[in-house]
Design an enzyme around this catalytic site. Structure first.
Site, PDB file in Angstrom:
ATOM      1  N   LYS A   1       0.657  -1.381   0.430  1.00  0.00           N
ATOM      2  CA  LYS A   1      -0.287  -0.289   0.495  1.00  0.00           C
ATOM      3  C   LYS A   1       1.044   1.110  -0.259  1.00  0.00           C
ATOM      4  O   LYS A   1       2.473   1.466   0.444  1.00  0.00           O
ATOM      5  CB  LYS A   1      -0.598   0.150   1.750  1.00  0.00           C
TER       6      LYS A   1
ATOM      7  N   GLY B   1       7.655   1.543   4.519  1.00  0.00           N
ATOM      8  CA  GLY B   1       6.313   2.332   4.756  1.00  0.00           C
ATOM      9  C   GLY B   1       5.233   1.635   3.592  1.00  0.00           C
ATOM     10  O   GLY B   1       4.415   2.089   3.067  1.00  0.00           O
TER      11      GLY B   1
ATOM     12  N   ASP C   1      -1.830  -1.470  10.804  1.00  0.00           N
ATOM     13  CA  ASP C   1      -2.098  -1.658  10.052  1.00  0.00           C
ATOM     14  C   ASP C   1      -2.615  -2.503   8.781  1.00  0.00           C
ATOM     15  O   ASP C   1      -3.262  -2.517   8.122  1.00  0.00           O
ATOM     16  CB  ASP C   1      -1.045  -0.255   8.948  1.00  0.00           C
TER      17      ASP C   1
HETATM   18  C1  LIG Z   1       2.320   4.233  10.922  1.00  0.00           C
HETATM   19  C2  LIG Z   1       2.550   3.405   9.661  1.00  0.00           C
HETATM   20  C3  LIG Z   1       1.321   4.142   8.457  1.00  0.00           C
HETATM   21  O1  LIG Z   1       1.358   3.444   7.296  1.00  0.00           O
HETATM   22  O2  LIG Z   1       3.192   3.262   9.285  1.00  0.00           O
HETATM   23  P1  LIG Z   1       4.214   2.006   8.129  1.00  0.00           P
HETATM   24  O3  LIG Z   1       4.939   1.064   8.757  1.00  0.00           O
HETATM   25  O4  LIG Z   1       3.048   2.349   7.458  1.00  0.00           O
HETATM   26  O5  LIG Z   1       5.462   2.578   7.434  1.00  0.00           O
HETATM   27  C4  LIG Z   1       1.768   1.983   9.447  1.00  0.00           C
HETATM   28  O6  LIG Z   1       0.315   2.417  10.555  1.00  0.00           O
HETATM   29  C5  LIG Z   1       2.428   1.413  11.356  1.00  0.00           C
HETATM   30  O7  LIG Z   1       1.041   0.461  11.313  1.00  0.00           O
HETATM   31  P2  LIG Z   1       2.952  -0.834  11.540  1.00  0.00           P
HETATM   32  O8  LIG Z   1       3.922  -1.288  11.172  1.00  0.00           O
HETATM   33  O9  LIG Z   1       2.026  -2.274  11.725  1.00  0.00           O
HETATM   34  O10 LIG Z   1       2.625  -0.721  13.123  1.00  0.00           O
HETATM   35  P3  LIG Z   1       3.151  -2.198  14.422  1.00  0.00           P
HETATM   36  O11 LIG Z   1       3.781  -2.641  13.533  1.00  0.00           O
HETATM   37  O12 LIG Z   1       1.466  -2.352  15.276  1.00  0.00           O
HETATM   38  O13 LIG Z   1       3.777  -0.779  15.104  1.00  0.00           O
HETATM   39  C6  LIG Z   1       5.134  -0.773  15.340  1.00  0.00           C
HETATM   40  C7  LIG Z   1       5.472   0.843  16.476  1.00  0.00           C
HETATM   41  O14 LIG Z   1       4.977   2.141  15.618  1.00  0.00           O
HETATM   42  C8  LIG Z   1       4.633   2.418  17.045  1.00  0.00           C
HETATM   43  N1  LIG Z   1       2.903   2.974  16.688  1.00  0.00           N
HETATM   44  C9  LIG Z   1       2.561   2.027  15.364  1.00  0.00           C
HETATM   45  C10 LIG Z   1       1.056   2.784  14.964  1.00  0.00           C
HETATM   46  C11 LIG Z   1       0.565   3.955  15.921  1.00  0.00           C
HETATM   47  N2  LIG Z   1      -0.720   4.005  15.042  1.00  0.00           N
HETATM   48  N3  LIG Z   1       0.936   4.233  16.688  1.00  0.00           N
HETATM   49  C12 LIG Z   1       2.185   4.340  17.037  1.00  0.00           C
HETATM   50  O15 LIG Z   1       3.171   4.713  17.525  1.00  0.00           O
HETATM   51  C13 LIG Z   1       4.304   1.627  18.170  1.00  0.00           C
HETATM   52  O16 LIG Z   1       5.445   2.016  18.660  1.00  0.00           O
HETATM   53  C14 LIG Z   1       4.704   0.333  18.008  1.00  0.00           C
HETATM   54  O17 LIG Z   1       5.998  -0.560  19.066  1.00  0.00           O
HETATM   55  N1  LIG Z   2       6.239 -10.996   6.148  1.00  0.00           N
HETATM   56  C1  LIG Z   2       7.470  -9.810   6.474  1.00  0.00           C
HETATM   57  N2  LIG Z   2       8.027  -9.249   5.364  1.00  0.00           N
HETATM   58  C2  LIG Z   2       8.462  -8.425   5.951  1.00  0.00           C
HETATM   59  N3  LIG Z   2       9.014  -7.613   7.141  1.00  0.00           N
HETATM   60  C3  LIG Z   2       8.268  -8.154   8.210  1.00  0.00           C
HETATM   61  C4  LIG Z   2       7.399  -9.620   7.817  1.00  0.00           C
HETATM   62  N4  LIG Z   2       7.725 -10.713   9.484  1.00  0.00           N
HETATM   63  C5  LIG Z   2       8.030  -9.618   9.865  1.00  0.00           C
HETATM   64  N5  LIG Z   2       8.596  -8.696   9.412  1.00  0.00           N
HETATM   65  C6  LIG Z   2       9.368  -7.463  10.026  1.00  0.00           C
HETATM   66  O1  LIG Z   2       8.790  -5.973  10.234  1.00  0.00           O
HETATM   67  C7  LIG Z   2       9.569  -5.334   9.982  1.00  0.00           C
HETATM   68  C8  LIG Z   2       9.254  -3.946   9.694  1.00  0.00           C
HETATM   69  O2  LIG Z   2       8.562  -3.342  10.025  1.00  0.00           O
HETATM   70  P1  LIG Z   2       7.895  -1.781   9.449  1.00  0.00           P
HETATM   71  O3  LIG Z   2       9.005  -1.143   9.614  1.00  0.00           O
HETATM   72  O4  LIG Z   2       6.560  -1.446  10.552  1.00  0.00           O
HETATM   73  O5  LIG Z   2       7.715  -1.958   7.830  1.00  0.00           O
HETATM   74  P2  LIG Z   2       6.612  -1.527   7.243  1.00  0.00           P
HETATM   75  O6  LIG Z   2       7.038   0.100   7.341  1.00  0.00           O
HETATM   76  O7  LIG Z   2       7.223  -1.990   5.552  1.00  0.00           O
HETATM   77  O8  LIG Z   2       5.836  -1.659   7.009  1.00  0.00           O
HETATM   78  C9  LIG Z   2      11.407  -5.429   9.925  1.00  0.00           C
HETATM   79  O9  LIG Z   2      11.653  -5.877  10.817  1.00  0.00           O
HETATM   80  C10 LIG Z   2      11.288  -7.316   9.157  1.00  0.00           C
HETATM   81  O10 LIG Z   2      11.761  -7.919  10.285  1.00  0.00           O
END
Ligand SMILES: C[C@@](CO)(OP(=O)(O)O)[C@H](O)COP(=O)(O)OP(=O)(O)OC[C@H]1O[C@@H](n2ccc(N)nc2=O)[C@H](O)[C@@H]1O
Ligand SMILES: Nc1ncnc2c1ncn2[C@@H]1O[C@H](COP(=O)(O)OP(=O)(O)O)[C@@H](O)[C@H]1O
Length: 275
Positions: free
Chosen positions: A8, A99, A137
């Site tokens: 996405k 991201g 997400d």
């Molecule tokens: C913020 C976004 C926007 O798209 O970033 P990207 O992952 O896409 O870069 C996402 O919603 C991310 O979703 P996801 O990557 O599933 O987040 P999680 O693994 O649940 O959280 C990783 C860490 O980000 C922080 N976190 C995440 C989501 C949120 N609404 N508030 C937070 O503070 C928390 O510290 C958490 O420990």
């Molecule tokens: N199936 C998977 N594909 C990609 N990353 C994964 C998977 N399972 C666990 N991870 C872990 O998730 C982390 C990536 O998370 P995050 O930084 O939130 O990525 P993104 O910003 O791309 O969503 C990495 O540290 C990775 O090791």
């Protein structure tokens, strides 16, 4: 059974407030694109192990039990002990720490796949409830339709928006941005105008009104990511932004753009909206 978890992009991302649980309430638009992993689950003949995980394609750090597809399997197995042992084969194409939600998409697709393969009878809502336990997400990828998202990124309203016909150039620099670290740099602010209203305006206006709150701190730390956004605008993007917490940057163009390969040294790909 095989499925193709897609990435996405975020169109705008406002970090609204910090919550008592440490997470942040945000508002963003999640938009699916056709950059895909492949995920296959087969019934394991030998019952010596609950699962095996085989990863090919882009290397991924971490042990199998850290992988979100394994976490998804274990999460369902707790409630559905009848889930049989499986062999999981995953081809990683979506870069991590970009991201683009690659891991979250894999996890959501694993839930959907196990639901189908083992006829668990889970409703869409129930699958979303499981998904959010694996990542903020993650629930978005269950329906996988463009949405205006609030809460921690788990509450959805449909948006009237189609990028069909536009050309998306996606650049992933060789930089890993951890979502957790990116949040640690943010001072949340409630936006004056909601993204839900901004996205209804012509795309030409987004450059001045639609913001990703992660850009300021991430661009400061990695000026080369900011430079990519500038270059996409120089190439004629109608709108360009970093996706999620970075590090990838996309540009949305009205016409196909030629000869970008050299400019971005192989770290780019062409995308289209998932229709
Ligand atoms: C913020 C976004 C926007 O798209 O970033 P990207 O992952 O896409 O870069 C996402 O919603 C991310 O979703 P996801 O990557 O599933 O987040 P999680 O693994 O649940 O959280 C990783 C860490 O980000 C922080 N976190 C995440 C989501 C949120 N609404 N508030 C937070 O503070 C928390 O510290 C958490 O420990
Ligand atoms: N199936 C998977 N594909 C990609 N990353 C994964 C998977 N399972 C666990 N991870 C872990 O998730 C982390 C990536 O998370 P995050 O930084 O939130 O990525 P993104 O910003 O791309 O969503 C990495 O540290 C990775 O090791």
């Amino acid at each position: 059974m095989i499925t193709f978890p897609n990435a996405k992009i975020n169109l705008g991302l406002n970090i609204v407030e910090k919550r008592p649980d440490g997470y942040h309430n945000l508002e963003t638009i999640f938009y699916p694109i056709n950059l895909q992993d492949a995920l296959e689950v087969t019934r394991r003949e030998n019952n010596d192990k609950e699962y095996t995980l085989h990863i090919s394609g882009s290397p991924l750090e971490g042990e199998p039990e850290d992988n979100l597809v394994v976490k998804a399997y274990k999460l369902l197995k707790k409630d559905y002990p009848g889930l049989l042992p499986v062999d999981i084969h995953m081809y990683k194409h979506i870069p991590a720490g970009a991201g683009l939600g690659g891991g979250s998409s894999d996890a959501a697709c694993m839930i959907k796949l196990l639901n189908d393969k083992f006829s668990l009878g889970l409703s869409t809502e129930r699958m979303e409830e499981y998904a959010v336990k694996l990542g903020a997400d993650c629930a978005f990828f269950i329906r996988n339709k463009p949405v205006f998202a609030t809460g921690i990124g788990n509450l959805f309203e449909p948006v009237e928006l189609s990028l069909k016909g536009y050309h998306i150039i996606l650049i992933k620099p060789d930089i890993f941005v951890s979502t957790r670290d990116a949040f640690a740099e943010i001072k949340p602010v409630r936006p004056a105008v909601s993204l839900k209203e901004i996205v209804k305006q012509p795309m030409e206006t987004w450059k001045n009104s639609m913001k990703n709150d992660f850009e300021d701190s991430v661009f400061k730390k990695f000026p080369e990511i900011a430079a990519i956004k500038d270059e996409l605008y120089d190439l004629g993007a109608v709108y360009a932004a970093m996706s999620g917490s970075g590090s990838s940057v996309y540009g949305i163009f009205k016409a196909p753009i030629e000869n970008v390969e050299d400019k971005f040294c192989g770290c780019f790909c062409r995308q289209r909206a998932l229709e």
